[in-house]
Design a protein around this motif. Sequence first.
Motif, short mmCIF file in Angstrom:
data_model
loop_
_atom_site.label_atom_id
_atom_site.label_comp_id
_atom_site.label_asym_id
_atom_site.label_seq_id
_atom_site.Cartn_x
_atom_site.Cartn_y
_atom_site.Cartn_z
N ALA A 1 -9.02 -38.54 13.20
CA ALA A 1 -8.45 -39.67 12.44
C ALA A 1 -9.17 -39.77 11.11
CB ALA A 1 -8.60 -40.98 13.22
N THR B 1 0.55 -33.80 6.84
CA THR B 1 -0.34 -32.78 6.27
C THR B 1 -0.25 -31.51 7.11
OG1 THR B 1 -2.14 -33.47 7.70
CG2 THR B 1 -1.98 -34.55 5.54
N TYR C 1 -19.32 -31.80 4.43
CA TYR C 1 -18.98 -30.62 3.64
C TYR C 1 -19.59 -30.75 2.24
CZ TYR C 1 -15.87 -28.59 7.08
OH TYR C 1 -15.38 -28.00 8.21
N SER C 2 -19.73 -31.98 1.79
CA SER C 2 -20.28 -32.23 0.47
C SER C 2 -21.69 -31.67 0.32
CB SER C 2 -20.35 -33.74 0.21
OG SER C 2 -19.24 -34.40 0.72
N SER D 1 -13.93 -22.53 -5.98
CA SER D 1 -12.91 -23.47 -5.50
C SER D 1 -13.52 -24.86 -5.61
CB SER D 1 -12.51 -23.13 -4.06
OG SER D 1 -13.65 -23.00 -3.24
N ARG E 1 -2.27 -52.95 4.98
CA ARG E 1 -3.10 -53.71 5.92
C ARG E 1 -4.12 -54.53 5.14
NH1 ARG E 1 -4.98 -47.66 7.35
NH2 ARG E 1 -6.66 -47.50 5.83
N GLN F 1 -13.11 -23.69 5.61
CA GLN F 1 -13.03 -22.39 4.95
C GLN F 1 -12.30 -21.39 5.85
OE1 GLN F 1 -15.86 -24.57 4.66
NE2 GLN F 1 -14.56 -24.91 2.89
N ASP G 1 -4.89 -47.77 12.57
CA ASP G 1 -5.74 -47.02 13.51
C ASP G 1 -6.30 -47.96 14.57
OD1 ASP G 1 -5.98 -44.16 12.40
OD2 ASP G 1 -6.58 -45.31 10.65
N GLN H 1 -18.54 -21.67 -1.88
CA GLN H 1 -18.60 -21.14 -3.25
C GLN H 1 -19.16 -19.72 -3.35
OE1 GLN H 1 -16.77 -22.75 -4.98
NE2 GLN H 1 -17.00 -24.93 -4.59
N GLU I 1 -2.33 -39.85 11.39
CA GLU I 1 -2.11 -39.53 9.96
C GLU I 1 -1.00 -40.39 9.37
OE1 GLU I 1 -2.42 -38.11 7.00
OE2 GLU I 1 -4.26 -37.03 7.37
N GLY J 1 -9.17 -37.37 8.48
CA GLY J 1 -9.62 -36.15 7.82
C GLY J 1 -8.56 -35.07 7.92
N TRP K 1 -12.53 -38.13 4.57
CA TRP K 1 -12.72 -39.27 3.66
C TRP K 1 -11.82 -40.44 3.97
CZ3 TRP K 1 -14.49 -40.12 -1.75
CH2 TRP K 1 -15.67 -39.42 -2.03
N ALA K 2 -10.71 -40.21 4.68
CA ALA K 2 -9.77 -41.30 4.98
C ALA K 2 -9.53 -42.17 3.74
CB ALA K 2 -10.25 -42.13 6.16
N SER K 3 -9.48 -43.50 3.93
CA SER K 3 -9.22 -44.41 2.81
C SER K 3 -10.32 -45.43 2.70
CB SER K 3 -7.89 -45.13 3.02
OG SER K 3 -6.82 -44.21 2.92
N SER L 1 -7.22 -33.34 -0.50
CA SER L 1 -5.77 -33.12 -0.32
C SER L 1 -4.98 -34.40 -0.51
CB SER L 1 -5.51 -32.58 1.09
OG SER L 1 -5.77 -33.58 2.07
N1 LIG Z 1 -13.16 -24.29 -0.74
C1 LIG Z 1 -13.67 -25.52 -0.72
N2 LIG Z 1 -13.40 -26.32 0.32
C2 LIG Z 1 -13.91 -27.57 0.34
C3 LIG Z 1 -14.70 -28.05 -0.73
C4 LIG Z 1 -14.98 -27.18 -1.81
O1 LIG Z 1 -15.69 -27.54 -2.77
N3 LIG Z 1 -14.42 -25.93 -1.78
N4 LIG Z 1 -15.20 -29.34 -0.68
C5 LIG Z 1 -15.44 -29.89 0.63
C6 LIG Z 1 -15.78 -31.31 0.55
S1 LIG Z 1 -17.12 -31.68 -0.44
C7 LIG Z 1 -15.14 -32.27 1.27
S2 LIG Z 1 -15.79 -33.85 1.26
C8 LIG Z 1 -13.98 -31.96 2.12
C9 LIG Z 1 -12.92 -33.08 2.10
O2 LIG Z 1 -12.08 -32.96 3.19
P1 LIG Z 1 -11.32 -34.22 3.83
O3 LIG Z 1 -12.12 -35.46 3.70
O4 LIG Z 1 -10.86 -33.84 5.18
O5 LIG Z 1 -10.07 -34.31 2.85
P2 LIG Z 1 -9.02 -35.47 2.57
O6 LIG Z 1 -7.89 -34.82 1.87
O7 LIG Z 1 -9.69 -36.61 1.87
O8 LIG Z 1 -8.57 -35.89 4.02
C10 LIG Z 1 -8.44 -37.21 4.44
C11 LIG Z 1 -7.21 -37.34 5.32
O9 LIG Z 1 -7.20 -38.65 5.88
C12 LIG Z 1 -5.88 -39.19 5.77
N5 LIG Z 1 -6.02 -40.66 5.74
C13 LIG Z 1 -6.15 -41.46 4.67
N6 LIG Z 1 -6.29 -42.75 5.04
C14 LIG Z 1 -6.23 -42.76 6.40
C15 LIG Z 1 -6.32 -43.80 7.38
O10 LIG Z 1 -6.48 -44.98 7.08
N7 LIG Z 1 -6.24 -43.42 8.68
C16 LIG Z 1 -6.06 -42.12 9.05
N8 LIG Z 1 -5.97 -41.86 10.36
N9 LIG Z 1 -5.95 -41.13 8.15
C17 LIG Z 1 -6.06 -41.44 6.84
C18 LIG Z 1 -5.33 -38.59 4.51
O11 LIG Z 1 -3.91 -38.64 4.52
C19 LIG Z 1 -5.92 -37.18 4.55
O12 LIG Z 1 -5.07 -36.28 5.22
O13 LIG Z 1 -13.38 -30.72 1.68
C20 LIG Z 1 -14.33 -29.64 1.65
N10 LIG Z 1 -13.65 -28.39 1.41
#
Ligand SMILES: Nc1nc2c(c(=O)[nH]1)N[C@H]1C(S)=C(S)[C@@H](COP(=O)(O)OP(=O)(O)OC[C@H]3O[C@@H](n4cnc5c(=O)[nH]c(N)nc54)[C@H](O)[C@@H]3O)O[C@H]1N2
Length: 763
Positions: A418, A450, A141-142, A626, A468, A427, A496, A736, A446, A420, A111-113, A635
């Motif tokens: 970059a 993390t 993953y959604s 979860s 930025r 899982q 980035d 799930q 990052e 995520g 998801w980044a920012s 996170s």
């Molecule tokens: N057990 C279980 N697991 C799941 C889910 C669940 O329901 N159950 N849900 C799932 C779902 S739906 C999703 S969408 C995923 C989400 O998983 P992710 O999208 O990977 O989770 P985030 O914590 O949003 O990770 C984004 C990372 O990007 C970093 N970041 C933020 N801004 C920037 C930037 O500008 N540049 C860079 N380089 N990095 C940046 C953040 O510090 C963070 O570490 O998880 C999945 N995992």
Amino acid sequence: MTRYTASHWGIYEVHADEAGEPRLAALTGDPDPSEIGLHQLDPAILDTRVARPAVRKSWLEKGPGADPHLRGKEPFVEVSWETALDLVAAEVERVRRTHGNEAIFGGSYGWASAGRFHHAQSQVHRFLNTAGGYVWHTASYSLGAAHVIMPRIVARMDDLMSQHTTWDVMAEHTELFVTFGGVPRKNAQSSPGGAGFHRVTPGLQAMAEAGVRFINIGPCEDNLDPVCRAEWIRCRPNSDTALMLALAWQLVADGRHDTGFLATHCTGFDRFLPYLTGEADGVAKTPDWAEPLTGVPAERIVRLAREMVDHRTMLNIAWSLQRAEFGEQPFWMFVTLAAMLGQIGLPGGGFGAGYGPANTMGTPHRKLPGPTLSQGLNPVARYIPVARIADMLLNPGAEFLHDGARRTYADIRMIYWAGGNPYHHHQDLNRLEMAWRKPETIVIHEPFWTASAKRADIVLPVTTAMERNDLGYSSQEGFLVAMRQIRPPFAEARNDYDIFLALAERLGLSEPFGEGRDEMGWLRHLYGQMRGRWAEKGVAIPEFETFWEEGLVDLSSEAAPVVMFEAFRADPEAHPLSTPSGKIEIFSEAIASFGLPDCSGHPEWRAPREWLGAPGRAEGMLHLISDQPSQKLHSQLDMSPHSRGAKQDDRELVHVNPADAARRGLSDGDVVELFNSRGRCLGAVRVNPAVMEGVVRMATGSWYDPQPDGLEKHGNPNVLTQDVGTSSLAQGCAAQSCLVELRGPINADARVTAFDRPKLLTA
Ligand SMILES: Nc1nc2c(c(=O)[nH]1)N[C@H]1C(S)=C(S)[C@@H](COP(=O)(O)OP(=O)(O)OC[C@H]3O[C@@H](n4cnc5c(=O)[nH]c(N)nc54)[C@H](O)[C@@H]3O)O[C@H]1N2
Ligand SMILES: Nc1nc2c(c(=O)[nH]1)N[C@H]1C(S)=C(S)[C@@H](COP(=O)(O)OP(=O)(O)OC[C@H]3O[C@@H](n4cnc5c(=O)[nH]c(N)nc54)[C@H](O)[C@@H]3O)O[C@H]1N2
Ligand SMILES: [Mo]
């Protein structure tokens, strides 16, 4: 002039505190702002920032592939930017020359920012495409299962999400709102790229005030606002398809299914009916059949079917239902049930494919394509369904099925990430630990240390959105935001974009990657492109300089009520769906033709391997949900006082039904170990009658923090979840479907170290 910033949690105003330091405040007029985003400037989060480029010690000393089992277990050496960039550029070059671009995994999910230019995934994809391509990923993953099943049977998820019936229409016309999995306020805080005004809670409130009756079906009660005074129908996790089938059976038994709508707007009901009645397989999908599977009394199922058909009924489904084994089925059966009720396209009737998972669904704002950084073209054809990453790393060259095609996994030598956090989202993290040893090099950009950053070989520190300039826009949220830099970059963090530009220079690619523009040059360029496109659609917005000075463009003049599938209902020939038949496909010839063992041509009940009905389920095993965390996004910002304040001494809460707690002698606050054959983690008990018996709930997002003996100390449920695809059709995330046991109370004195920086050496 007020300044603004956009985040996934909403738009915030930037004010100055007494000391003149910037602080964030809710956007004036937001009826239900999210607290999460206020913590973006919290000084407490700085302790976890990455300050300087860092290289894992063995990798630096011995080169690519050195001691991969030491990832996450040995110190990093801090190096200069020059050194780090030289190392990364040389490694990209080495891998593509020696193994080809098919050896680079750049899928980089996450998801980044917020911010359309500094969108990390777009940046890394653009960079890798400029450098010859990368192995990519599909879906998310959604919505892993939904992204494959929904376009085949009704519409693309994006097209559904953008045309949900609006909240005002539901307040006026809906009589009964039946939701599988609630409409959690916690989840509606966010929209990818920037929620605008938060509309879900006020939307539900208006419906409740208008007298709409709510029924909430699922294992949890507290995922719907109390103002809705919903009836809670306890239904075992993963059994919704059986319940929907029984509702459908009852409609047919009563002769109340809408044969007209099924004939004019759907295909294949005749192929599904013999399965429903049992003519095909000898099992009639009656309420009596469903009762032992779902735990819902047959009598209640009969009555619910009649209530739905007697009222203007809106059905809703949480995305979590398809994040399970055979997750395609509940979504397919859900659409089938809505079709049988025949209210699709009527005001306040039909279905929503997720009111709640984001702020967007139910928006009245017009869909206008935002500013987009082109990612270029990827010459590499190989990809994975996103959640198959560990499978790919562990099985190079192995075959897998996806959406009817047979493909093979690439042989990955380098991972470039970059934006995520795989050690958050994936899982069975103990399995990921094994898979993570396969590549010779792992590079991560990052802002924070993390768990994934700690397990990389080269970590490049990046700025946050606070540091930025960017354009904030999320489709249909109603605002365009000038995200002006609020504070200088932390320590040596870089954008980035600047990192990739410096790498592109080293590879002789700076012109195709950067096109000669700096940050502000890009913002002007992207804004200008968008402004031209919008002008063609009759939407006028100011010149860039005015926008940048004023800070916010309000697009609410483009808002209008929406009834999903209104045009299709009125004239299905003139407004066909994008499915092969142009109609709702209750039977899909295409899917049937794939001949898959785990997904046939129509919706079916298929029991997952791990659920409360599993044969031979050990006494005392509980179904683990979860779900998404309420105090953060995944996170992100887990280190903020807001997130940590909702835990118990840094341990994530595990919600346990009072009966299950009593049976184990557990009470509020006890620390327990959750375990199964895949892993173990700690959690702090919260006795909660809103979770049904046999089920425990632990939200995701606590940073992975294993002890050397494998016990995860913080409460990360992904050490317990299964790393399997939903089915060979979609291969989506199936988190799930997961059984666990509880042991406790135990004395756990191990300190949570997830937020500590790794040991850092100087070169
Ligand atoms: N057990 C279980 N697991 C799941 C889910 C669940 O329901 N159950 N849900 C799932 C779902 S739906 C999703 S969408 C995923 C989400 O998983 P992710 O999208 O990977 O989770 P985030 O914590 O949003 O990770 C984004 C990372 O990007 C970093 N970041 C933020 N801004 C920037 C930037 O500008 N540049 C860079 N380089 N990095 C940046 C953040 O510090 C963070 O570490 O998880 C999945 N995992
Ligand atoms: N605060 C916050 N909001 C978020 C996110 C976040 O991390 N934090 N993540 C965002 C993202 S990326 C996504 S994809 C969406 C996800 O949106 P969803 O997938 O809809 O969200 P979840 O919280 O996983 O699940 C919602 C609820 O479904 C119920 N549920 C679980 N299993 C079952 C089942 O088998 N049957 C039934 N009937 N109900 C069940 C549980 O009560 C659970 O709380 O949320 C988004 N919103
Ligand atoms: Mo998601």
